[in-house]
Every structure is written in C-alpha cells, then in structure tokens.
Write a protein that holds these residues in place. Structure first.
Motif, PDB file in Angstrom:
ATOM      1  N   SER A   5       0.843  -1.198   0.000  1.00 31.81           N
ATOM      2  CA  SER A   5       0.000   0.000   0.000  1.00 31.81           C
ATOM      3  C   SER A   5       0.881   1.253   0.000  1.00 31.81           C
ATOM      4  N   GLU A   6       0.571   2.187  -0.884  1.00 33.16           N
ATOM      5  CA  GLU A   6       1.326   3.441  -0.917  1.00 33.16           C
ATOM      6  C   GLU A   6       1.162   4.219   0.382  1.00 33.16           C
ATOM      7  N   PHE A   7      -0.028   4.179   0.965  1.00 36.97           N
ATOM      8  CA  PHE A   7      -0.268   4.880   2.227  1.00 36.97           C
ATOM      9  C   PHE A   7       0.645   4.354   3.331  1.00 36.97           C
ATOM     10  N   ILE A   8       0.758   3.037   3.434  1.00 37.11           N
ATOM     11  CA  ILE A   8       1.606   2.454   4.477  1.00 37.11           C
ATOM     12  C   ILE A   8       3.071   2.778   4.213  1.00 37.11           C
ATOM     13  N   ARG A   9       3.479   2.781   2.960  1.00 42.89           N
ATOM     14  CA  ARG A   9       4.872   3.137   2.650  1.00 42.89           C
ATOM     15  C   ARG A   9       5.165   4.573   3.073  1.00 42.89           C
ATOM     16  N   VAL A  10       4.218   5.465   2.844  1.00 47.87           N
ATOM     17  CA  VAL A  10       4.412   6.859   3.260  1.00 47.87           C
ATOM     18  C   VAL A  10       4.477   6.957   4.781  1.00 47.87           C
ATOM     19  N   MET A  11       3.605   6.243   5.470  1.00 48.53           N
ATOM     20  CA  MET A  11       3.599   6.281   6.937  1.00 48.53           C
ATOM     21  C   MET A  11       4.933   5.795   7.505  1.00 48.53           C
ATOM     22  N   PHE A  12       5.429   4.689   6.998  1.00 52.00           N
ATOM     23  CA  PHE A  12       6.686   4.143   7.506  1.00 52.00           C
ATOM     24  C   PHE A  12       7.893   4.967   7.047  1.00 52.00           C
ATOM     25  N   GLY A  13       7.892   5.385   5.782  1.00 51.07           N
ATOM     26  CA  GLY A  13       9.032   6.136   5.266  1.00 51.07           C
ATOM     27  C   GLY A  13       9.164   7.500   5.913  1.00 51.07           C
ATOM     28  N   ALA A  14       8.096   8.291   5.863  1.00 53.15           N
ATOM     29  CA  ALA A  14       8.145   9.625   6.459  1.00 53.15           C
ATOM     30  C   ALA A  14       8.265   9.540   7.971  1.00 53.15           C
ATOM     31  N   GLY A  15       7.526   8.610   8.576  1.00 52.61           N
ATOM     32  CA  GLY A  15       7.612   8.463  10.029  1.00 52.61           C
ATOM     33  C   GLY A  15       8.997   8.050  10.485  1.00 52.61           C
ATOM     34  N   GLY A  16       9.635   7.145   9.733  1.00 55.21           N
ATOM     35  CA  GLY A  16      10.989   6.725  10.089  1.00 55.21           C
ATOM     36  C   GLY A  16      12.000   7.854   9.981  1.00 55.21           C
ATOM     37  N   LEU A  17      11.914   8.642   8.908  1.00 51.22           N
ATOM     38  CA  LEU A  17      12.842   9.774   8.747  1.00 51.22           C
ATOM     39  C   LEU A  17      12.649  10.814   9.841  1.00 51.22           C
ATOM     40  N   LEU A  18      11.395  11.111  10.166  1.00 54.26           N
ATOM     41  CA  LEU A  18      11.133  12.069  11.244  1.00 54.26           C
ATOM     42  C   LEU A  18      11.621  11.535  12.590  1.00 54.26           C
ATOM     43  N   MET A  19      11.493  10.233  12.795  1.00 55.33           N
ATOM     44  CA  MET A  19      11.958   9.652  14.057  1.00 55.33           C
ATOM     45  C   MET A  19      13.476   9.751  14.182  1.00 55.33           C
ATOM     46  N   VAL A  20      14.195   9.517  13.103  1.00 61.21           N
ATOM     47  CA  VAL A  20      15.652   9.664  13.132  1.00 61.21           C
ATOM     48  C   VAL A  20      16.030  11.107  13.456  1.00 61.21           C
ATOM     49  N   ALA A  21      15.366  12.065  12.793  1.00 62.83           N
ATOM     50  CA  ALA A  21      15.638  13.474  13.070  1.00 62.83           C
ATOM     51  C   ALA A  21      15.328  13.815  14.521  1.00 62.83           C
ATOM     52  N   PHE A  22      14.251  13.269  15.050  1.00 62.74           N
ATOM     53  CA  PHE A  22      13.879  13.521  16.446  1.00 62.74           C
ATOM     54  C   PHE A  22      14.930  12.999  17.412  1.00 62.74           C
ATOM     55  N   LEU A  23      15.384  11.764  17.210  1.00 63.50           N
ATOM     56  CA  LEU A  23      16.355  11.162  18.132  1.00 63.50           C
ATOM     57  C   LEU A  23      17.705  11.869  18.073  1.00 63.50           C
ATOM     58  N   VAL A  24      18.148  12.243  16.877  1.00 60.98           N
ATOM     59  CA  VAL A  24      19.407  12.986  16.763  1.00 60.98           C
ATOM     60  C   VAL A  24      19.291  14.320  17.493  1.00 60.98           C
ATOM     61  N   ASN A  25      18.170  14.998  17.312  1.00 61.02           N
ATOM     62  CA  ASN A  25      17.958  16.279  17.989  1.00 61.02           C
ATOM     63  C   ASN A  25      17.943  16.108  19.507  1.00 61.02           C
ATOM     64  N   GLU A  26      17.309  15.024  19.988  1.00 64.28           N
ATOM     65  CA  GLU A  26      17.210  14.812  21.436  1.00 64.28           C
ATOM     66  C   GLU A  26      18.579  14.583  22.072  1.00 64.28           C
ATOM     67  N   TRP A  27      19.491  13.976  21.336  1.00 65.17           N
ATOM     68  CA  TRP A  27      20.812  13.696  21.903  1.00 65.17           C
ATOM     69  C   TRP A  27      21.562  14.988  22.238  1.00 65.17           C
ATOM     70  N   TYR A  28      21.375  16.004  21.447  1.00 59.89           N
ATOM     71  CA  TYR A  28      22.132  17.243  21.635  1.00 59.89           C
ATOM     72  C   TYR A  28      21.322  18.332  22.338  1.00 59.89           C
ATOM     73  N   GLN A  29      20.067  18.082  22.645  1.00 60.98           N
ATOM     74  CA  GLN A  29      19.239  19.097  23.288  1.00 60.98           C
ATOM     75  C   GLN A  29      19.598  19.256  24.759  1.00 60.98           C
ATOM     76  N   PHE A  41      13.096  15.875  25.432  1.00 64.81           N
ATOM     77  CA  PHE A  41      11.946  15.075  25.852  1.00 64.81           C
ATOM     78  C   PHE A  41      12.398  13.660  26.187  1.00 64.81           C
ATOM     79  N   PHE A  42      13.289  13.111  25.366  1.00 64.76           N
ATOM     80  CA  PHE A  42      13.923  11.820  25.605  1.00 64.76           C
ATOM     81  C   PHE A  42      15.384  12.076  25.988  1.00 64.76           C
ATOM     82  N   LYS A  43      15.770  11.668  27.176  1.00 67.14           N
ATOM     83  CA  LYS A  43      17.160  11.809  27.581  1.00 67.14           C
ATOM     84  C   LYS A  43      17.881  10.505  27.207  1.00 67.14           C
ATOM     85  N   LEU A  44      18.394  10.469  25.996  1.00 63.77           N
ATOM     86  CA  LEU A  44      18.981   9.243  25.480  1.00 63.77           C
ATOM     87  C   LEU A  44      20.228   8.821  26.237  1.00 63.77           C
ATOM     88  N   GLN A  45      20.858   9.765  26.936  1.00 64.57           N
ATOM     89  CA  GLN A  45      22.043   9.419  27.719  1.00 64.57           C
ATOM     90  C   GLN A  45      21.731   8.427  28.840  1.00 64.57           C
TER      91      GLN A  45
END
Length: 546
Positions: A270-294, A298-302
């Motif tokens: 399904s194209e919808f599911i591909r968009v959900m996983f693809g865009a959601g995965g990229l945003l999640m990576v950006a979120f986690l990288v940002n959290e490490w240096y913040q 919100f997430f204290k990855l340390q």
C-alpha cells in the motif's frame, strides 16, 4: 546537556551501584539534572495526604487504560451503533492509539511545566469530557476528531504516575508504588474485556465511553486534596524544544498508524503504508538525533548508558508483545472456533485480574529484600511466560475456555515477576529530577510496543491462516476418493469448508504461540548479558560480602 556526561558525587551517593567486572563497568553515567526551583522534596515518611494524592494518580492511570481497553473491546457494538463498517471502524482505534502514544513522549515535560497536580487534573477532565461527547457525535469525521482528542488527553495520564512515585515515595515504599503502576500494564488491560461485556450485554454501549466519568471525578478530588501545589514554571517555554516536538509527534503517530493499518492495507503493498513508515521513520531519526544534543530534551537518550535502563526498555518491548499475545490468542481462538462472545471469554480475564491485586504487592515485597537478585526474578517470570506459550502450542479444535485456565494461572505469577523486575531495573538509582525523562521513554516504549504486538499478531495470523488453508485445501484435493464423497451435497461441502477453516485457525493459533515463545527465549538470553546486580531503593550500598 553534554553528550558524554560524567558521574557526580550526588548520584554516586544515591545509586546502589553494581560491582561489575572490569571490562563490563561503565565509564560514565549521565549526571542528574538539578531539581527545579520550587519543587517539593520528598519527605522521609509518607503522609496520609500524599498517599491520597498517589491513589488519585493511580486511579487516573487506570482510568486511561480502561478507557482504551474497554472501547477497543466494545468496538463491534460501537460500530453497529454508528452504522460504521469494519474498515472505517478500524480508524476509530488507529487514530486513538496514534494520538495516545505520541502524546506520551511529551506529557512529562508539560506535566513538569504546568505542575503534576494541575496537568493531571486537566487531562482527566478532558478525557471525561471527550468521552461524554463521543456517543453524541453527529457523523463519522466528528467521532474521529473526538477519539483523537481523547487519545491525546488519555496519553497524558500514565506517565504522571511514575514521576509522582519517584518523587514522593520514601525509598522503602518505592517498589510498592511501582507495583501500583504495574497494575496499569497487567490488571487494567485484563479488565477491558469483562467491562466491555458488562456494558454491551447488560447496560448500554454508551457506557463504554461514560464508565470513566465517576472514576475520573474521584481522581480529581483525590489529586486536588493530596498532592502539593507547586508553582507553575511557564518560563520553561523559553527553551521549548520545538524541533523535537514538530518531528517527534508526527513521527510516532505515523508509525503507529502504519502498524495498526498495515495488515488491512497489505503492508508495503500500500502506498499509504509506505508513506507512513518512510516519512515516520525519517522524522523519528531526526527527532532522536535532535534529542541527543538538546539541553532540555523530551527523551534523555544518555540514560541508555545505564545497562539496567537499556535492559529494562529492551525487555519491556518483548514483554509487552508477550502480554498482548497471551491475552489476545485465546479470545480470538474461542471466537472463531466456538463463536464465543466477550461475555463468555470474560472469565479468562477475570481469573487473571483478581489475583494480580495480591501477587503484585507480594512481588514488590520480594524484590524489596537485599538477598533477592532481580535478575533471577525476571528470568523466572519469563520462563513461566515461555511455559505458557509452549503449552498453548498443543491446542486442538476441542479446546474450550476451561483449557486455557491453566495458562492464565501461570500468568498470575509470571506477569508480576517480569513487570516488577523491569520497573525496578529502570527506576532504581534515578533521582526524582530524572523521573520525567524515564517516564517519557518507558511509557512511550510500552504503548508503542503494544501497537507493534497488535500489528505482529495480525500480520502473522493472516499470513499463517492463508498458508494453512492453502495446504489443507491442497491435501484435500489430492485425496480424490474423499473429495468425491459429498460432492453432490451442498451441506457436505459446507461441512468440509468449515472443517478446513477450523483447522487453519487452530494451526495459526499454535503458530502464534510459537512466535511468542521465540520472543520469550530472546528475552531469556538478554538476562545474563545486559542487567547488573542492583539492590532495593532503601539500600544505598551493597552488602560487604558481595
């Protein structure tokens, strides 16, 4: 916050350190964040007023879980009342869960900013209000919107309980407070099906939404009277992590939506599911990288530098999958094979729910002893879960509700041993100021794992049922003599089709138990590798003989 913080003297005095061999010892542990000005410092004892506030928080968390579980279990009746088909009805659950899980990432930050007392009371009132309105929704889009808003409000509640327990409970009672939180992961879900059956069979389907109103009113009174009134810290908005919020919320929501709708829409087909996983995965990576240096994340990855914290989160994923699977497989099997309604499967859940009120505090008392190693406790709990799954693989089409009772009895002991050991490993040594970070990560992982478990069960179940049906039909077709018998009778063909479907369901259910058993085996292998020896919260130093 530094990416590689060092251990401070304050933390060294409060954390019951494990004595690890040289190569296994951690070089650094995240330093605790200073307690915000104006925050209430826990007292040596537990006053009656604080106890009342804690009970209110516990009931608020149970309210959120019951609202989620009961409406999900009663969804068939809700869809019927609104004249909604199956496909449209799945969105009622998916949108609620997506909003619920995504909110848990950020709820602790807002709770700290607006104070735990005000924020929790506001979330409870919002959950009740949207639940009150849901049965009066004029159309399906309005119902979708109300479910999203209720998911956001309900997602604010469970994270608050861990924060309050870490902040206000004295060390000797901390594990008992965590046992209260464990009720939201074990006792609460077990009550979902029985309550849904009660309302839909004997009262009114609207009670699936309205049941939370009396409990919510009591929660608000208890929290208002029990918890101290800390000052609001609106100045925290000056350093609000906007990038993290704008990437993290849609990332989690999209991933959860993709998981819950994946089986219905053919996953990556399904194209919808591909968009959900693809865009959601990229945003999640950006979120986690940002959290490490913040500096204020919100997430204290340390925190993952603590081996017990990492083990707790990784084991939590597998444990939640086991809990969801062990609860879902019998109900699905009985509904498909013997046409059981929720009322008829309710005794299975009630058999588990009642004794948990006893075994959870008993497990807390066991773990509160110095001589008890929580690693052995969690290993025993996972072994019992593995035993449950292994016994389930022997099911046949003759199994009825009574055949599952023994499996439920094992869960009465297994679930408290596992969940309480995880909570102890995650929270022991955490100063109250780090409670919001731990709560955000723990609750988000827990609820996200529940969504993964639902998607896994649906995906494996659909694939294996199709496989077994195809194999059985092929075997039947190859037996010409048997195939020719009853060809002239429609009734005979119907019976054959029914038997094939029945056996496919039995084999699929056994396969699901095997998948759950594999998850339990992986969790067992983690026990001797990741966690280290810890001691009860009241014990600040290990025994000299260790």
């Amino acid at each position: 916050m530094n990416a590689n913080p060092t251990t401070t003297a304050t933390e060294a005095a409060t954390v019951p350190q494990a004595r690890e061999p040289g190569p296994m010892r951690l070089a650094s542990v995240p330093a605790p964040v200073a307690e915000p000005a104006g925050a209430t410092v826990p007292q040596a004892g537990l006053s009656g007023r604080i106890a009342l506030g804690l009970i209110g928080m516990l009931f608020a968390s149970l309210l959120a879980i019951l609202n989620e579980q009961v409406t999900a279990a009663a969804m068939a009746d809700i869809q019927g009342a609104f004249l909604v088909g199956h496909d449209d009805g799945t969105w009622l659950t998916a949108l609620f869960e997506a909003a619920n899980v995504a909110t848990m990432v950020f709820a602790p930050w807002f709770g700290t900013t607006f104070t735990l007392k005000r924020f929790t009371i506001g979330a409870v009132i919002a959950t009740m209000f949207f639940g009150l309105l849901c049965p009066f929704a004029p159309n399906l889009p309005a119902l979708y919107s109300l479910r999203i808003l209720q998911g956001i409000a309900g997602g604010c509640l469970p994270p608050m309980l861990i924060i309050v327990a870490l902040r206000y409970l004295p060390p000797d009672l901390k594990l008992y407070g965590l046992a209260g939180y464990a009720l939201t992961a074990t006792f609460g879900p077990a009550l979902g099906a029985p309550l849904a059956a009660l309302w839909t069979e004997f009262v009114d389907w609207r009670m699936a939404f309205w049941q939370i109103i009396p409990l919510g009113a009591l929660c608000c009174v208890a929290i208002q009277q029990g918890l101290p009134a800390d000052p609001v810290k609106l100045e925290r908005f000056r350093a609000f992590n906007w990038f993290g919020f704008l990437t993290g919320f849609p990332a989690v929501a999209m991933l959860v939506t993709g998981i819950l709708q994946g089986d219905r829409l053919d996953w990556l087909g399904s194209e919808f599911i591909r968009v959900m996983f693809g865009a959601g995965g990229l945003l999640m990576v950006a979120f986690l990288v940002n959290e490490w240096y913040q500096p204020v994340p919100f997430f204290k990855l340390q925190l993952l530098a603590r081996r017990n914290f990492t083990h707790g989160l990784s084991t939590l994923v597998g444990t939640v999958i086991l809990l969801v699977g062990v609860a879902a497989i019998p109900g699905q099997f009985l509904a498909k094979i013997h046409l059981y309604r929720p009322l008829q499967t309710a005794p299975l859940s009630l058999l588990l729910a009642g004794p948990l009120l006893i075994t959870l505090p008993l497990t807390a008392a066991l773990l509160n002893r110095r001589r008890v190693d929580h690693r052995w406790v969690i290993a025993i709990g996972i072994t019992l879960m593995l035993t449950t799954c292994a016994l389930g693989t022997f099911m046949t089409s003759a199994w009825i509700r009574d055949n599952f009772y023994m499996l439920q009895v094992l869960q009465i002991v297994a679930q408290p041993l596992t969940i309480m050991s995880i909570l102890m490993g995650v929270t022991t040594g955490l100063p109250p100021a780090e409670g919001p970070f731990a709560s955000a990560m723990f609750n988000t992982v827990k609820t996200f794992s529940a969504a993964v478990a639902s998607g896994l069960i649906e995906a494996v179940g659909t694939a294996r049922e199709h496989f077994h049906s195809s194999v059985l039909v092929d075997q039947f077709g190859n037996r010409a003599l048997i195939a020719n018998q009853g060809v002239d009778a429609a009734y005979g063909l119907g019976q054959i089709a029914h038997r094939i479907h029945e056996q496919a369901v039995v084999l699929t259910s056994a396969d699901l138990y095997r998948v759950m058993a594999c998850v339990a085996v992986v969790l067992l292998f983690l026990v001797p590798v990741l966690p280290v020896r810890i001691y009860p919260p009241w014990s600040t130093t290990p025994p000299s003989s260790h």
